[in-house]
Motif scaffolding. Structure first.
Motif, mmCIF file in Angstrom:
data_model
loop_
_atom_site.group_PDB
_atom_site.id
_atom_site.type_symbol
_atom_site.label_atom_id
_atom_site.label_comp_id
_atom_site.label_asym_id
_atom_site.label_seq_id
_atom_site.Cartn_x
_atom_site.Cartn_y
_atom_site.Cartn_z
ATOM 1 N N GLU A 103 0.946 -1.176 0.030
ATOM 2 C CA GLU A 103 -0.268 -0.055 -0.041
ATOM 3 C C GLU A 103 0.699 1.206 0.128
ATOM 4 O O GLU A 103 1.857 1.191 0.451
ATOM 5 N N LEU A 104 0.464 2.385 -0.786
ATOM 6 C CA LEU A 104 1.078 3.578 -0.835
ATOM 7 C C LEU A 104 0.507 4.422 0.469
ATOM 8 O O LEU A 104 -0.263 5.083 0.435
ATOM 9 N N VAL A 105 1.503 4.153 1.571
ATOM 10 C CA VAL A 105 0.996 4.728 2.844
ATOM 11 C C VAL A 105 2.424 5.256 3.389
ATOM 12 O O VAL A 105 3.368 5.014 3.296
ATOM 13 N N VAL A 106 2.147 6.457 4.157
ATOM 14 C CA VAL A 106 3.080 7.128 5.106
ATOM 15 C C VAL A 106 2.730 7.748 6.473
ATOM 16 O O VAL A 106 1.384 7.502 6.691
ATOM 17 N N ALA A 107 3.809 7.761 7.207
ATOM 18 C CA ALA A 107 3.709 8.292 8.422
ATOM 19 C C ALA A 107 4.422 9.527 8.300
ATOM 20 O O ALA A 107 5.476 9.767 7.767
ATOM 21 N N LEU A 108 3.859 10.705 9.108
ATOM 22 C CA LEU A 108 4.684 12.314 9.003
ATOM 23 C C LEU A 108 4.928 12.479 10.484
ATOM 24 O O LEU A 108 4.395 11.901 11.328
ATOM 25 N N SER A 109 6.138 13.162 10.394
ATOM 26 C CA SER A 109 6.842 13.665 11.599
ATOM 27 C C SER A 109 5.599 14.631 12.395
ATOM 28 O O SER A 109 4.652 14.971 11.887
ATOM 29 N N THR A 110 5.598 14.156 13.943
ATOM 30 C CA THR A 110 4.550 15.288 14.438
ATOM 31 C C THR A 110 3.994 16.432 14.427
ATOM 32 O O THR A 110 2.921 16.500 14.088
ATOM 33 N N GLY A 111 4.654 17.452 13.859
ATOM 34 C CA GLY A 111 4.570 18.725 13.320
ATOM 35 C C GLY A 111 3.436 18.752 11.996
ATOM 36 O O GLY A 111 2.720 19.352 11.984
ATOM 37 N N TRP A 112 4.013 17.798 11.032
ATOM 38 C CA TRP A 112 3.497 17.577 9.883
ATOM 39 C C TRP A 112 2.057 16.896 10.145
ATOM 40 O O TRP A 112 1.222 17.151 9.404
ATOM 41 N N PHE A 113 2.195 16.042 10.986
ATOM 42 C CA PHE A 113 0.912 15.223 11.193
ATOM 43 C C PHE A 113 -0.127 16.142 11.741
ATOM 44 O O PHE A 113 -1.476 15.722 11.598
ATOM 45 N N ASP A 114 0.215 17.342 12.380
ATOM 46 C CA ASP A 114 -0.566 18.072 12.838
ATOM 47 C C ASP A 114 -1.923 17.454 13.615
ATOM 48 O O ASP A 114 -3.197 17.801 13.534
ATOM 49 N N ASN B 130 8.076 13.623 -4.159
ATOM 50 C CA ASN B 130 9.035 13.888 -5.125
ATOM 51 C C ASN B 130 10.537 13.317 -4.867
ATOM 52 O O ASN B 130 11.033 13.881 -4.014
ATOM 53 N N GLY B 131 11.068 12.327 -5.656
ATOM 54 C CA GLY B 131 12.433 11.945 -5.223
ATOM 55 C C GLY B 131 12.890 10.888 -6.216
ATOM 56 O O GLY B 131 12.068 10.194 -6.797
ATOM 57 N N ASN B 132 14.312 11.131 -6.426
ATOM 58 C CA ASN B 132 14.771 9.996 -7.445
ATOM 59 C C ASN B 132 14.320 10.329 -8.793
ATOM 60 O O ASN B 132 14.070 9.375 -9.517
ATOM 61 N N GLU B 133 14.073 11.389 -8.870
ATOM 62 C CA GLU B 133 13.478 12.028 -10.293
ATOM 63 C C GLU B 133 12.105 11.468 -10.892
ATOM 64 O O GLU B 133 11.770 11.292 -11.622
ATOM 65 N N ASN B 134 11.406 10.798 -9.802
ATOM 66 C CA ASN B 134 9.970 10.274 -9.700
ATOM 67 C C ASN B 134 9.003 11.099 -8.766
ATOM 68 O O ASN B 134 9.431 11.538 -7.828
ATOM 69 N N SER B 135 7.657 10.593 -8.985
ATOM 70 C CA SER B 135 6.765 11.098 -7.730
ATOM 71 C C SER B 135 5.782 10.197 -7.698
ATOM 72 O O SER B 135 5.496 9.049 -8.613
ATOM 73 N N VAL B 136 5.172 10.079 -6.440
ATOM 74 C CA VAL B 136 4.061 9.365 -6.168
ATOM 75 C C VAL B 136 3.101 10.086 -4.989
ATOM 76 O O VAL B 136 3.483 10.909 -4.486
ATOM 77 N N LYS B 137 2.000 9.419 -4.970
ATOM 78 C CA LYS B 137 0.848 9.938 -4.214
ATOM 79 C C LYS B 137 0.653 8.789 -3.315
ATOM 80 O O LYS B 137 0.436 7.841 -3.714
ATOM 81 N N ALA B 138 0.709 9.165 -1.739
ATOM 82 C CA ALA B 138 0.679 8.282 -0.819
ATOM 83 C C ALA B 138 -0.148 8.840 0.229
ATOM 84 O O ALA B 138 -0.526 10.005 0.314
ATOM 85 N N LYS B 139 -1.175 7.741 0.802
ATOM 86 C CA LYS B 139 -1.910 8.371 1.910
ATOM 87 C C LYS B 139 -1.293 8.270 3.327
ATOM 88 O O LYS B 139 -0.509 7.464 3.772
#
Length: 154
Positions: free
Chosen positions: A69-80, A92-101
């Motif tokens: 699954e395309l999922v992420v956890a964000l640092s506390t401040g960004w998780f808000d 965006n990274g490694n010259e590519n991009s992806v959308k994640a939940k």
């Protein structure tokens, strides 16, 4: 925050995760850098499944997630305080991009206990991603673990 050694076998180092160490001092953060249309961050690797290095169920939906699954956890401040729960971000990274939940918080304020899988607190600029995100960015598996990226709200 001062670390303690985890009980034997209790720190899962599956994705090269660090374990807390007795007497080590770990910084904590209750903020993250401001979010822009292209926010600099460090992409790290996290397991969101049961018995993986991510610890417990995800904070947003109280569920586990597979490595596919395309999922992420964000640092506390960004998780808000869950404000970004179940929303999508563009990475965006490694010259590519992806959308994640966004499904979880990478806690920057606490760590070194069972709830945090006996790992130190996250830095303030972390996007902790599943294997699927790393694959989508085309990063070779032997380079997974730490990548400079940018991200934005989708």
């Amino acid at each position: 925050m001062s670390g303690e050694n985890p009980p034997p076998g209790e720190c899962n180092q599956e994705n090269n995760s660090n374990c807390c160490k007795e007497g080590e001092t770990y910084p904590t953060y209750d903020y993250s850098p401001p979010v822009s249309g292209s926010t600099n961050a460090k992409l790290t690797l996290n397991g969101f499944g049961k018995n993986q290095d991510g610890g417990h169920e995800s904070k947003c939906d109280e569920e586990y997630h597979t490595k596919d699954e395309l999922v992420v956890a964000l640092s506390t401040g960004w998780f808000d305080k869950k404000a970004r729960c179940l929303t999508y971000i563009n990475i965006n990274g490694n010259e590519n991009s992806v959308k994640a939940k966004v499904v979880d918080e990478c806690d920057s304020t606490m760590g070194c206990d069972e709830q945090h899988a006996y790992q130190p607190p996250c830095d303030c600029n972390i996007v902790d991603a599943s294997e699927a995100v790393w694959k989508a960015l085309g990063v070779p598996e032997d380079n997974w673990g730490g990548l400079d990226i940018t991200w934005s709200d989708a």
